[in-house]
Design a protein around this motif. Structure first.
Motif, PDB file in Angstrom:
ATOM      1  N   LEU A 148       0.874  -1.085   0.042  1.00  0.00           N
ATOM      2  CA  LEU A 148       0.317  -0.126  -0.379  1.00  0.00           C
ATOM      3  C   LEU A 148       1.258   0.769  -0.323  1.00  0.00           C
ATOM      4  CD1 LEU A 148      -3.244  -0.406   2.728  1.00  0.00           C
ATOM      5  CD2 LEU A 148      -3.240  -0.478   0.090  1.00  0.00           C
ATOM      6  N   GLU A 184       0.828   6.395   2.430  1.00  0.00           N
ATOM      7  CA  GLU A 184       0.226   7.261   2.983  1.00  0.00           C
ATOM      8  C   GLU A 184      -1.095   6.901   4.093  1.00  0.00           C
ATOM      9  OE1 GLU A 184      -1.495   8.700  -1.066  1.00  0.00           O
ATOM     10  OE2 GLU A 184      -3.197   8.678   0.601  1.00  0.00           O
ATOM     11  N   TYR A 185      -1.346   5.737   3.234  1.00  0.00           N
ATOM     12  CA  TYR A 185      -2.661   4.723   3.816  1.00  0.00           C
ATOM     13  C   TYR A 185      -1.954   3.611   5.514  1.00  0.00           C
ATOM     14  CZ  TYR A 185      -4.651   5.670   0.152  1.00  0.00           C
ATOM     15  OH  TYR A 185      -5.536   6.435  -1.336  1.00  0.00           O
ATOM     16  N   MET A 230     -10.240   6.827   8.489  1.00  0.00           N
ATOM     17  CA  MET A 230     -10.411   6.401   7.426  1.00  0.00           C
ATOM     18  C   MET A 230     -11.906   6.172   7.138  1.00  0.00           C
ATOM     19  SD  MET A 230      -7.398   3.752   8.245  1.00  0.00           S
ATOM     20  CE  MET A 230      -7.367   3.325  10.134  1.00  0.00           C
ATOM     21  N   PRO A 282      -7.631   0.320   5.899  1.00  0.00           N
ATOM     22  CA  PRO A 282      -6.704   0.808   5.137  1.00  0.00           C
ATOM     23  C   PRO A 282      -6.529   0.003   3.299  1.00  0.00           C
ATOM     24  CG  PRO A 282      -5.620   0.424   6.509  1.00  0.00           C
ATOM     25  CD  PRO A 282      -6.745  -0.433   6.821  1.00  0.00           C
ATOM     26  N   LEU A 316     -10.152   1.735   1.889  1.00  0.00           N
ATOM     27  CA  LEU A 316      -9.760   3.074   1.507  1.00  0.00           C
ATOM     28  C   LEU A 316      -9.481   3.009   0.143  1.00  0.00           C
ATOM     29  CD1 LEU A 316     -10.383   5.936   1.965  1.00  0.00           C
ATOM     30  CD2 LEU A 316      -8.851   5.782   3.112  1.00  0.00           C
ATOM     31  N   TRP A 317      -8.271   2.370   0.010  1.00  0.00           N
ATOM     32  CA  TRP A 317      -6.866   2.492  -1.082  1.00  0.00           C
ATOM     33  C   TRP A 317      -7.927   2.621  -2.347  1.00  0.00           C
ATOM     34  CZ3 TRP A 317      -5.278  -1.585  -3.688  1.00  0.00           C
ATOM     35  CH2 TRP A 317      -4.497  -1.882  -5.037  1.00  0.00           C
ATOM     36  N   ASP A 331     -10.625   4.935  -3.084  1.00  0.00           N
ATOM     37  CA  ASP A 331     -10.019   6.252  -3.907  1.00  0.00           C
ATOM     38  C   ASP A 331     -10.003   6.109  -5.143  1.00  0.00           C
ATOM     39  OD1 ASP A 331      -9.986   7.291  -0.970  1.00  0.00           O
ATOM     40  OD2 ASP A 331      -7.949   7.057  -0.647  1.00  0.00           O
TER      41      ASP A 331
END
Ligand code: SF4
Length: 361
Positions: A8, A11-12, A20, A321, A324-325, A328
């Motif tokens: 990842l 930044e995550y 998050m 994480p 979210l990645w 995003d």
């Protein structure tokens, strides 16, 4: 099949839970009806809370297929589940697994080349019609193999109906990849232990019995459900008078025969939820689900049959994480970690799924 997941972006790694949570919700509302998030029952609480639907793998894939407006299906589960979703959804829908390392050890225990070798040996030896049946917890390749050979898939809910039909037609069943679901279902439908053959793909100098078996069991297992033992049932009954033991049929036959009840994940949820207040349950299945059942049924006692090590560690790789990645990326118009099955394999796998639905509906 575990694939390689790119690390990842840094930044995550240091984000707070609140940050998050805020960004996941923001992405969800930005993507609107273009996005559906699916959460398997064994998923961790801090991820399943974002799911539009919760369920077992087949139910989730069928729901995704019905949501035709959803271009992105984010599957918070494991690899074979995302494959099934891709097989059942339409070509314009994209299925995304937030962490490619979220595999299933059971599904990975049956490789196509090994299954083809087994099939050739059984056909050469017995020359009788053999029908391959695979638990939906298997790779798309194995589902497609079943589709090619007049076979089908099954779930832990409908395995019984499928066994009943095939045994009545006097077929030899080759059951993949879970020995225990196959053995438990076979025993329930009258197959004697001596009529079963356990197939070890690694065995050298194999000698097949002259008398054809009624059921050939692949020697795969679920690393979570394999950990439950008859001794744990004795211990928990000793400590909790009147407690009922409820287990999943991926547990060994020694555990299932000692338990009060056995059934699919949906059966377990329904049984506990519909039981009277004050009931007491020791549940033999994945720990995230058992803990959630305990939280959602505060008027009952719900314990895990083995509290020490019953998480599905691969499914737990899908964390905030990674989710979210993935979101995003979608919000920025990029599709990462898409699970795509080639059309020929998908067509044959769909055939196996359709035959299951035809028999079990
Ligand atoms: S619980 Fe078992 S069968 Fe289910 S995904 Fe995990 S390892 Fe696979």
């Amino acid at each position: 099949m575990s694939l390689i997941q790119e690390p990842l972006p840094s930044e995550y790694l240091g984000l707070s839970q609140d940050e998050m949570d805020r960004r996941i919700r923001q992405n969800k509302s930005r993507l609107g009806s273009k996005l559906v998030i699916l959460g398997h029952h064994y998923q961790r609480d801090d991820v399943i809370c974002y799911a539009d639907y919760r369920g077992d793998s087949l139910k989730l894939s069928q729901l995704a297929a019905r949501e035709r407006q959803a271009e992105y299906i984010v599957f918070c589960g494991v690899h074979f589940m995302a494959e099934t979703a891709d097989v059942l959804t339409s070509p314009q829908q994209k299925v995304i697994l937030p962490d490619l390392m979220a595999g299933c050890s059971m599904a990975d225990m049956a490789e196509l080349a090994q299954v083809e070798e087994c099939w050739d040996s059984l056909e050469a030896e017995y020359g009788k019609e053999i029908i391959p049946v695979t638990y939906v917890n298997s790779t798309a390749d194995i589902k497609a193999f079943c589709g090619r050979h007049r076979g089908m898939t099954c779930t832990s809910s409908n395995a019984g109906r499928i066994f009943a039909r095939l045994l009545q037609e006097d077929r030899i069943i080759l059951f993949l990849p879970d020995e225990h679901l196959g053995r438990n279902t076979g025993l329930e439908y009258g197959v004697k232990p001596e009529e079963m053959l356990l197939w070890d793909p690694e065995a050298q100098d194999r000698e097949l019995p002259v008398q054809p078996p009624r059921l050939v069991l692949w020697n795969g297992f679920c690393s979570v459900h394999q950990k439950f033992t008859p001794d744990q049932i004795d211990q928990i009954r000793k400590k909790n008078a009147g407690i009922k033991v409820l287990v999943h049929p991926e547990c060994s036959s020694a555990v299932v025969s000692k338990a009060d009840l056995a059934g699919s994940t949906e059966f377990i949820i329904r049984t506990v939820s519909e039981s009277p207040a004050g009931s007491s349950w020791a549940v033999g299945t994945e720990l995230n689900l058992v803990n959630r059942l305990a939280k959602e049924n505060p008027d009952k006692q719900v314990l895990c049959l083995n509290e020490t090590m019953c998480l599905c560690v691969t499914m737990n790789r899908i964390d905030r994480p990674h989710l979210l990645w993935a979101l995003d990326n979608l919000a920025a118009g990029r599709v990462g970690n898409q699970i795509k099955i080639d059309p020929a394999t998908a067509g044959e796998a769909r055939l196996a799924l359709d035959r299951m639905l035809e028999i079990s509906s």
